[in-house]
Design a protein around this motif. Structure first.
Motif, PDB file in Angstrom:
ATOM      1  N   TRP A 160       0.875  -1.193   0.000  1.00 18.87           N
ATOM      2  CA  TRP A 160       0.000   0.000   0.000  1.00 18.87           C
ATOM      3  C   TRP A 160       0.901   1.227   0.000  1.00 18.87           C
ATOM      4  O   TRP A 160       2.128   1.064   0.043  1.00 18.87           O
ATOM      5  CB  TRP A 160      -0.920  -0.026   1.233  1.00 18.87           C
ATOM      6  CG  TRP A 160      -2.291   0.455   0.846  1.00 18.87           C
ATOM      7  CD1 TRP A 160      -2.772   1.728   0.945  1.00 18.87           C
ATOM      8  CD2 TRP A 160      -3.329  -0.328   0.246  1.00 18.87           C
ATOM      9  NE1 TRP A 160      -4.051   1.781   0.457  1.00 18.87           N
ATOM     10  CE2 TRP A 160      -4.416   0.538   0.014  1.00 18.87           C
ATOM     11  CE3 TRP A 160      -3.457  -1.669  -0.133  1.00 18.87           C
ATOM     12  CZ2 TRP A 160      -5.613   0.108  -0.576  1.00 18.87           C
ATOM     13  CZ3 TRP A 160      -4.647  -2.095  -0.704  1.00 18.87           C
ATOM     14  CH2 TRP A 160      -5.700  -1.210  -0.925  1.00 18.87           C
ATOM     15  N   ASP A 161       0.334   2.422  -0.020  1.00 18.85           N
ATOM     16  CA  ASP A 161       1.245   3.576  -0.080  1.00 18.85           C
ATOM     17  C   ASP A 161       1.832   3.928   1.291  1.00 18.85           C
ATOM     18  O   ASP A 161       2.399   4.985   1.491  1.00 18.85           O
ATOM     19  CB  ASP A 161       0.615   4.793  -0.785  1.00 18.85           C
ATOM     20  CG  ASP A 161      -0.686   5.263  -0.182  1.00 18.85           C
ATOM     21  OD1 ASP A 161      -1.179   4.620   0.780  1.00 18.85           O
ATOM     22  OD2 ASP A 161      -1.225   6.273  -0.678  1.00 18.85           O
ATOM     23  N   TRP A 162       1.710   3.000   2.252  1.00 20.20           N
ATOM     24  CA  TRP A 162       2.389   3.097   3.550  1.00 20.20           C
ATOM     25  C   TRP A 162       2.833   1.720   4.019  1.00 20.20           C
ATOM     26  O   TRP A 162       3.245   1.555   5.165  1.00 20.20           O
ATOM     27  CB  TRP A 162       1.455   3.709   4.602  1.00 20.20           C
ATOM     28  CG  TRP A 162       0.038   3.274   4.418  1.00 20.20           C
ATOM     29  CD1 TRP A 162      -0.960   4.006   3.823  1.00 20.20           C
ATOM     30  CD2 TRP A 162      -0.553   2.001   4.744  1.00 20.20           C
ATOM     31  NE1 TRP A 162      -2.132   3.262   3.773  1.00 20.20           N
ATOM     32  CE2 TRP A 162      -1.911   2.029   4.330  1.00 20.20           C
ATOM     33  CE3 TRP A 162      -0.076   0.844   5.346  1.00 20.20           C
ATOM     34  CZ2 TRP A 162      -2.777   0.960   4.479  1.00 20.20           C
ATOM     35  CZ3 TRP A 162      -0.949  -0.240   5.513  1.00 20.20           C
ATOM     36  CH2 TRP A 162      -2.276  -0.167   5.075  1.00 20.20           C
ATOM     37  N   GLY A 163       2.704   0.708   3.148  1.00 21.67           N
ATOM     38  CA  GLY A 163       2.981  -0.645   3.633  1.00 21.67           C
ATOM     39  C   GLY A 163       3.832  -1.453   2.680  1.00 21.67           C
ATOM     40  O   GLY A 163       3.809  -1.238   1.470  1.00 21.67           O
ATOM     41  N   ASN A 421     -13.946   0.775   0.971  1.00 20.15           N
ATOM     42  CA  ASN A 421     -13.193   2.025   0.966  1.00 20.15           C
ATOM     43  C   ASN A 421     -12.979   2.513  -0.456  1.00 20.15           C
ATOM     44  O   ASN A 421     -12.317   1.830  -1.259  1.00 20.15           O
ATOM     45  CB  ASN A 421     -11.828   1.817   1.622  1.00 20.15           C
ATOM     46  CG  ASN A 421     -10.940   3.064   1.505  1.00 20.15           C
ATOM     47  OD1 ASN A 421     -11.200   4.076   2.142  1.00 20.15           O
ATOM     48  ND2 ASN A 421      -9.924   3.006   0.655  1.00 20.15           N
ATOM     49  N   GLU A 422     -13.584   3.625  -0.769  1.00 18.78           N
ATOM     50  CA  GLU A 422     -13.305   4.413  -1.980  1.00 18.78           C
ATOM     51  C   GLU A 422     -13.635   3.740  -3.305  1.00 18.78           C
ATOM     52  O   GLU A 422     -13.258   4.267  -4.351  1.00 18.78           O
ATOM     53  CB  GLU A 422     -11.838   4.878  -2.000  1.00 18.78           C
ATOM     54  CG  GLU A 422     -11.535   5.882  -0.898  1.00 18.78           C
ATOM     55  CD  GLU A 422     -10.135   6.477  -0.956  1.00 18.78           C
ATOM     56  OE1 GLU A 422      -9.297   5.963  -1.701  1.00 18.78           O
ATOM     57  OE2 GLU A 422      -9.901   7.467  -0.248  1.00 18.78           O
ATOM     58  N   ILE A 423     -14.313   2.602  -3.291  1.00 16.94           N
ATOM     59  CA  ILE A 423     -14.562   1.970  -4.595  1.00 16.94           C
ATOM     60  C   ILE A 423     -15.661   2.712  -5.346  1.00 16.94           C
ATOM     61  O   ILE A 423     -15.625   2.835  -6.563  1.00 16.94           O
ATOM     62  CB  ILE A 423     -14.887   0.470  -4.439  1.00 16.94           C
ATOM     63  CG1 ILE A 423     -13.755  -0.201  -3.644  1.00 16.94           C
ATOM     64  CG2 ILE A 423     -15.022  -0.193  -5.802  1.00 16.94           C
ATOM     65  CD1 ILE A 423     -13.943  -1.670  -3.401  1.00 16.94           C
ATOM     66  N   SER A 515     -14.389  11.619   6.560  1.00 16.56           N
ATOM     67  CA  SER A 515     -13.955  10.299   7.035  1.00 16.56           C
ATOM     68  C   SER A 515     -12.502  10.030   6.668  1.00 16.56           C
ATOM     69  O   SER A 515     -11.957   9.014   7.102  1.00 16.56           O
ATOM     70  CB  SER A 515     -14.885   9.207   6.528  1.00 16.56           C
ATOM     71  OG  SER A 515     -15.285   9.482   5.226  1.00 16.56           O
ATOM     72  N   GLU A 516     -11.884  10.890   5.880  1.00 14.49           N
ATOM     73  CA  GLU A 516     -10.435  10.794   5.608  1.00 14.49           C
ATOM     74  C   GLU A 516      -9.900  12.148   5.180  1.00 14.49           C
ATOM     75  O   GLU A 516     -10.541  12.878   4.433  1.00 14.49           O
ATOM     76  CB  GLU A 516     -10.139   9.827   4.456  1.00 14.49           C
ATOM     77  CG  GLU A 516      -9.989   8.401   4.835  1.00 14.49           C
ATOM     78  CD  GLU A 516      -9.494   7.542   3.673  1.00 14.49           C
ATOM     79  OE1 GLU A 516      -8.841   8.077   2.755  1.00 14.49           O
ATOM     80  OE2 GLU A 516      -9.784   6.341   3.680  1.00 14.49           O
ATOM     81  N   TRP A 517      -8.732  12.456   5.609  1.00 17.47           N
ATOM     82  CA  TRP A 517      -7.867  13.531   5.144  1.00 17.47           C
ATOM     83  C   TRP A 517      -6.558  13.296   5.861  1.00 17.47           C
ATOM     84  O   TRP A 517      -6.537  12.564   6.869  1.00 17.47           O
ATOM     85  CB  TRP A 517      -8.447  14.918   5.498  1.00 17.47           C
ATOM     86  CG  TRP A 517      -8.733  15.059   6.972  1.00 17.47           C
ATOM     87  CD1 TRP A 517      -9.899  14.743   7.628  1.00 17.47           C
ATOM     88  CD2 TRP A 517      -7.818  15.471   8.009  1.00 17.47           C
ATOM     89  NE1 TRP A 517      -9.763  14.927   8.983  1.00 17.47           N
ATOM     90  CE2 TRP A 517      -8.496  15.381   9.241  1.00 17.47           C
ATOM     91  CE3 TRP A 517      -6.485  15.916   7.999  1.00 17.47           C
ATOM     92  CZ2 TRP A 517      -7.896  15.715  10.455  1.00 17.47           C
ATOM     93  CZ3 TRP A 517      -5.901  16.256   9.213  1.00 17.47           C
ATOM     94  CH2 TRP A 517      -6.608  16.143  10.429  1.00 17.47           C
TER      95      TRP A 517
END
Ligand code: BMA
Length: 819
Positions: A160-163, A421-423, A515-517
């Motif tokens: 992922w972009d952090w994993g 999430n985000e789909i 719910s996200e930022w």
């Protein structure tokens, strides 16, 4: 490992990576770029075996079940050489009748794990052609084919972009052998039918499996605060197979469960009893809390509201998005879960969103959220990709959803189920466009695959097994088949960061529920040292870049550094400034969202925690150590907050209160220069209603700040009640790089009493984001704070031992030292 003669020790729960590590066959995957050397592991099969003893008394039972709480993922299970199960979904529980395969004495359990990579590829190849239109990958965080969407396995392990990309296999949850006769209770669900201050009307729904038609007695007792009460049981008749039996009962003067900050979070213990022929046949224990939870989406002039209402009270949701605590989730200790939930509580949060690219968490996670009043927004595990819609896949998802909804539905902490999430936005923005060009038939079929999963399979399961909870089909979205908009539903605001919007855009960007930022930073130097060598200490070194998974992460950080900060002079300063920058951005976002209540009723930043040491949006690092942002979030989320803003020509001081009672206090405001001279001051009485935001001071910026030397001053506000500071905030009038900070003389007085250290700090001039660090792993009660001349700041930390040469070891730095 298949192909190797030797059998090695292994742990259950566990996974192949951690077992290989324990046997010293692979290096630490987190050290330097070792991750990149371990790509072979998910390409080969592994086998586990064990011997277990079954004695006669066990074998005499009518039924013996082998119960896996989780198998990751493609696993063929053999009992004494006989194939008893082929598992293919990490998120399912598996129960197999194994009586006929067992023998008295020693038995063998063997599990063959297929390579998730190869099996994923096979699934993908088999089904891609059957898909009306191949939509994968929509986007990929890793450089491998997106087999992940064809495999029901934690998506984040594919990168992922952090994993990291560490796609593991193994017996990741417990294994049990369960023996029973006649009948047993499979599940007990506590349904809240009506809740008021004087009584709770409840129903205990027993799922009972019986081998024959039987008359039985169902009993129930509950316990709260050490007092146990029995409710009137019922006699009923069981049929052969599965039975649902409801027992209605009342709890007088129920103790209500409230989110953190709003009241207590009592959890009731329930014990269900099944008696057949006056024999105690089976017993089950569950926990639950009593509260009503609603998501209110009511049309108004602008669109539709979106907020959580607990026990009839609208709640402003304060919190963060949560990802799994480790890339290898089977090794997360109970202690680690306790720390992470405690960190959320300590930062005044009341909600965590269990994000859809991770796992349905361990029971302990939800128990801790229950006990601490942390509401949980629970995604189903689908994120950022299109998923297939063939029959077997939908069936597998349905069973996974049933297993997890049934496992988790008694938890009062869970307040919403969310499809993915985000789909939805990805479908809106990318897929619909792409498929517009296709034939109407293909278009219809493609959209159907999405609708089948998120508008049918998942909501149907929720309705059938947990009809009292709200289902939201994607985060973000604007409602049932409606796009996300600022005026309805929830929003993921990524203008800041992904689209280079300046931080000030947080002021303008309004939504009902964020719910996200978020914004990235690097972990502390102390942590970086743990996974690097000195030769790696450069942001652009190969090793540091291996711990920055966002393809444009460093670029973004640089862009914002240039906008707001002086160029950091060295590696250490760089790490520190990125943390401060993230914290300041987060502070602005949280404060803005909170002062926009009641239009905005929630803010969850991306992201609370990390699953390995990395540059990321997290406020806690992999070992739950607080980054600057966590200290800032704690203040910005405090129940009572004085906020200053200077936006659209208007200078404002507002007070936000999440308290359920009104209060009075004094608002003290001043403008001070950096050597401590007061240039202006004012003080106002404050009368605050419960749960509101109110403006107390409002001036035209131009006029109010006309005479002020903005580069040398700050605006300070304090909310004081009987000499107690309820809230303190410092507001800067220019960007941080334009502040005329000069080197302060910081005085430290250190005292050590039993196991607590106390540091008293004072300064002759303004200190911006003062950072205390020690090589020892200790937790400072406050850090990264601004220190004002004339002020005495006390920071404490506990440590069992007296740290030798403490004064020398304690490092103090601040923004002015970084350029
Ligand atoms: C969000 C999340 C994640 C991602 C994060 C940062 O939208 O849902 O997919 O890690 O952005 O880019």
């Amino acid at each position: 490992m298949i192909g190797s003669e030797e059998w090695l020790e292994a742990s259950v729960p566990g996974c192949v990576h951690t077992d290989l590590l324990a046997n010293e066959l692979i290096p630490d995957p987190f050290y330097r770029d070792n991750e990149l050397k371990l790509g072979w592991i998910d390409k080969v099969p592994f086998e586990y075996k064990t011997k277990f003893k079954v004695d006669k008394s066990v074998l005499n039972h009518d039924n013996i079940e082998l119960y896996f709480k989780g198998l990751d993922t493609y696993a063929d299970v053999y009992v004494n050489g006989k194939l008893v199960l082929s598992a293919d979904n990490m998120f399912r529980e598996w129960k197999i009748d194994v009586k006929k395969f067992l023998e008295v004495g020693k038995n063998e359990l063997r599990i063959y794990f297929h390579s998730p990579f190869h099996r994923g590829l096979m699934e993908m190849e088999k089904h891609t052609n059957k898909l009306p239109y191949d939509l994968s990958p929509l986007y990929s965080f890793a450089n491998q084919p997106i087999t992940s969407t064809y495999t029901r396995k934690a998506p984040y392990q594919y990168g992922w972009d952090w994993g990291p990309v560490l796609t593991t296999s193994g017996i990741w949850r417990g294994v049990y052998l369960k023996a029973w006769n006649q009948a047993r209770i499979n599940n007990l669900r506590i349904v809240q039918k009506k809740l008021s201050a004087d009584k709770a009307l409840l129903s205990a729904v027993f799922e009972i499996e019986s081998m024959s038609t039987e008359d039985c007695f169902i009993g129930l007792s509950y316990e709260m605060g050490g007092i146990s009460k029995k409710v009137q049981g019922i006699k009923t008749n069981l049929k052969k197979g599965l039975n649902l039996v409801s027992l209605d009962f009342e709890i007088p003067e129920p103790k209500l469960w409230w989110p953190n900050g709003m009241g207590e979070h009592p959890v009731y213990d329930f014990v269900g009893q099944l008696n057949i022929k006056n024999e105690k046949t089976d017993k089950i224990k569950v926990k639950s809390g009593l509260r009503t939870a609603k998501v209110i989406c009511t049309p108004d002039k602008k669109g539709k509201s979106f907020y959580f209402e607990i026990n009839g009270i609208p709640i402003f949701a304060k919190g963060a998005n949560y990802i799994p605590c480790d890339i290898f989730p089977s090794r997360v200790s109970e202690e680690h879960y306790r720390e992470v939930i405690q960190a959320a509580v300590d930062a005044n949060m009341n909600m965590l969103r269990v994000w859809g690219g991770g796992i349905y968490e361990e029971d302990i996670f939800y128990d801790l959220c229950d006990e601490n009043g942390i509401m949980v927004w629970q995604d189903f595990m689908f994120a950022c990709h299109s998923y297939p819609g063939y029959k077997e896949f939908l069936e597998s998802v349905k069973n996974e959803a049933i297993d997890n909804v049934k496992r988790l539905r008694n938890h009062p902490c869970i307040v919403i189920w969310c499809g993915n999430n985000e789909i939805d936005i990805i479908f809106e923005r990318r897929v619909r466009e792409k498929i517009e060009k296709r034939s109407p038939e293909i278009r219809k079929k493609t959209l159907k695959t999405y609708d089948d999963l998120f508008y049918k399979v998942l909501p149907d399961v929720c309705k059938k097994y947990d009809e009292t909870r709200f289902y939201w089909h994607s985060s973000p979205c604007g409602g049932w088949k409606k796009h996300e908009t600022a005026n309805s539903g929830d929003v993921h605001y990524w203008g800041v960061w992904h689209e280079d919007h300046p931080f000030e855009k947080f002021n303008e960007n309004r939504a009902r529920f964020f719910s996200e930022w978020g914004f990235q930073s690097y972990p502390e130097f102390k942590i970086v040292k743990e996974f690097t060598r000195p030769s790696d200490w450069d942001i652009l070194s190969h090793v540091m870049k291996s711990h920055q998974k966002s393809s444009y992460g460093n670029e973004k950080i640089d862009t914002y550094l240039k906008m707001y900060y002086n160029t950091p002079k060295d590696f250490r300063s760089y790490l520190y400034v990125t943390q401060v920058m993230q914290a300041e951005a987060g502070k602005l976002a949280i404060e803005t969202h909170r002062r926009n209540r009641p239009f905005t009723m929630g803010t969850l930043y991306w992201q609370l925690n990390d699953c390995w040491p990395v540059a990321s949006w997290a406020s806690l690092d992999y070992k739950n150590r607080w980054k600057a942002f966590h200290y800032y979030a704690k203040k910005a989320y405090s129940d009572v907050l004085a906020v200053v803003s200077n936006f659209e020509g208007c200078f404002k001081v507002q007070v936000v209160s999440d308290l359920s009672e009104s209060f009075q206090a004094e608002l003290e405001m001043k403008i001070m220069n950096f050597t401590g001279k007061e240039l202006w001051k004012n003080s106002l009485p404050v009368n605050m209603e419960a749960n509101t935001c109110k403006t107390f001071f409002e001036e035209k910026s131009d006029t109010f700040l006309k005479e002020i030397d903005k580069k040398n001053t700050a605006f300070i506000v304090r909310l004081v009640q009987d000499k107690r500071i309820l809230s303190k905030n410092i507001f800067y009038l220019v960007r941080f790089k334009d502040l005329n900070l000069s080197k302060p003389k910081i005085r430290k007085k250190i005292t050590f009493t039993s196991n607590s250290h106390r540091i008293e700090l004072s300064t002759d001039r303004f200190v911006k984001s003062l950072y205390l660090s020690l090589d020892e792993d200790v937790f400072f009660s406050d850090n990264f704070f601004d220190l004002l001349p004339g002020e005495k700041k006390i920071v404490t930390f506990s440590s069992e031992k007296k740290i030798e040469d403490f004064e020398k070891k304690l490092e103090v730095m601040s923004l002015v030292d970084t350029y």
